[in-house]
Design a protein around this motif. Sequence first.
Motif, short mmCIF file in Angstrom:
data_model
loop_
_atom_site.label_atom_id
_atom_site.label_comp_id
_atom_site.label_asym_id
_atom_site.label_seq_id
_atom_site.Cartn_x
_atom_site.Cartn_y
_atom_site.Cartn_z
N MET A 1 -86.75 99.57 -28.07
CA MET A 1 -85.87 99.24 -26.98
C MET A 1 -84.65 98.46 -27.48
N LEU A 2 -84.85 97.54 -28.40
CA LEU A 2 -83.75 96.75 -28.95
C LEU A 2 -82.79 97.66 -29.72
N ASN A 3 -83.34 98.65 -30.40
CA ASN A 3 -82.51 99.58 -31.16
C ASN A 3 -81.62 100.41 -30.22
N ALA A 4 -82.16 100.83 -29.09
CA ALA A 4 -81.39 101.59 -28.12
C ALA A 4 -80.30 100.72 -27.49
N LEU A 5 -80.61 99.46 -27.24
CA LEU A 5 -79.63 98.54 -26.68
C LEU A 5 -78.50 98.29 -27.67
N ASN A 6 -78.84 98.10 -28.93
CA ASN A 6 -77.82 97.91 -29.96
C ASN A 6 -76.92 99.14 -30.09
N THR A 7 -77.51 100.31 -30.00
CA THR A 7 -76.75 101.55 -30.08
C THR A 7 -75.78 101.67 -28.92
N LYS A 8 -76.23 101.33 -27.71
CA LYS A 8 -75.36 101.39 -26.53
C LYS A 8 -74.22 100.38 -26.65
N ILE A 9 -74.52 99.20 -27.13
CA ILE A 9 -73.48 98.18 -27.30
C ILE A 9 -72.46 98.64 -28.34
N LEU A 10 -72.93 99.19 -29.44
CA LEU A 10 -72.02 99.69 -30.48
C LEU A 10 -71.14 100.83 -29.95
N LEU A 11 -71.72 101.71 -29.16
CA LEU A 11 -70.94 102.80 -28.58
C LEU A 11 -69.89 102.26 -27.59
N ALA A 12 -70.26 101.24 -26.83
CA ALA A 12 -69.31 100.64 -25.90
C ALA A 12 -68.15 99.98 -26.66
N ILE A 13 -68.48 99.28 -27.73
CA ILE A 13 -67.44 98.64 -28.55
C ILE A 13 -66.53 99.70 -29.17
N LEU A 14 -67.12 100.77 -29.66
CA LEU A 14 -66.35 101.87 -30.25
C LEU A 14 -65.43 102.51 -29.22
N THR A 15 -65.92 102.66 -28.00
CA THR A 15 -65.11 103.24 -26.93
C THR A 15 -63.92 102.34 -26.60
N VAL A 16 -64.15 101.04 -26.54
CA VAL A 16 -63.08 100.10 -26.25
C VAL A 16 -62.04 100.10 -27.37
N LEU A 17 -62.50 100.11 -28.61
CA LEU A 17 -61.57 100.15 -29.73
C LEU A 17 -60.77 101.44 -29.74
N LEU A 18 -61.39 102.54 -29.41
CA LEU A 18 -60.70 103.82 -29.34
C LEU A 18 -59.64 103.81 -28.24
N ALA A 19 -59.96 103.20 -27.10
CA ALA A 19 -58.98 103.10 -26.01
C ALA A 19 -57.80 102.22 -26.41
N ILE A 20 -58.07 101.14 -27.11
CA ILE A 20 -56.99 100.26 -27.58
C ILE A 20 -56.10 100.99 -28.58
N ALA A 21 -56.72 101.71 -29.50
CA ALA A 21 -55.94 102.47 -30.48
C ALA A 21 -55.08 103.53 -29.80
N GLY A 22 -55.61 104.18 -28.79
CA GLY A 22 -54.83 105.16 -28.04
C GLY A 22 -53.65 104.53 -27.33
N ALA A 23 -53.87 103.36 -26.74
CA ALA A 23 -52.79 102.66 -26.04
C ALA A 23 -51.69 102.23 -27.02
N VAL A 24 -52.09 101.78 -28.19
CA VAL A 24 -51.10 101.38 -29.20
C VAL A 24 -50.30 102.59 -29.67
N ALA A 25 -50.97 103.71 -29.90
CA ALA A 25 -50.28 104.92 -30.33
C ALA A 25 -49.32 105.41 -29.25
#
Length: 73
Positions: A1-25
């Motif tokens: 369960m902890l592994n799934a939670l970490n994966t979801k958090i990492l995916l959320a962080i990756l999504t936010v970083l991708l959105a920021i990179a898109g906004a900068v571009a």
Amino acid sequence: MLNALNTKILLAILTVLLAIAGAVAYHRHEAVKAAELREQQQYQQLRQQVEKDKKTHNSSAADEGKTWQKYLP
């Protein structure tokens, strides 16, 4: 369960970083477009000024020939 939670958090962080990179571009792209538009407007203003100056100088050059006709050495 902890592994799934970490994966979801990492995916959320990756999504936010991708959105920021898109906004900068996107912002950079818009800045380049604005700079090109400003440069084009300055060029058009320069051309208009040159045409205006040409008309002014050409009219004075047309009167110059008349002075040479009256020249007596």
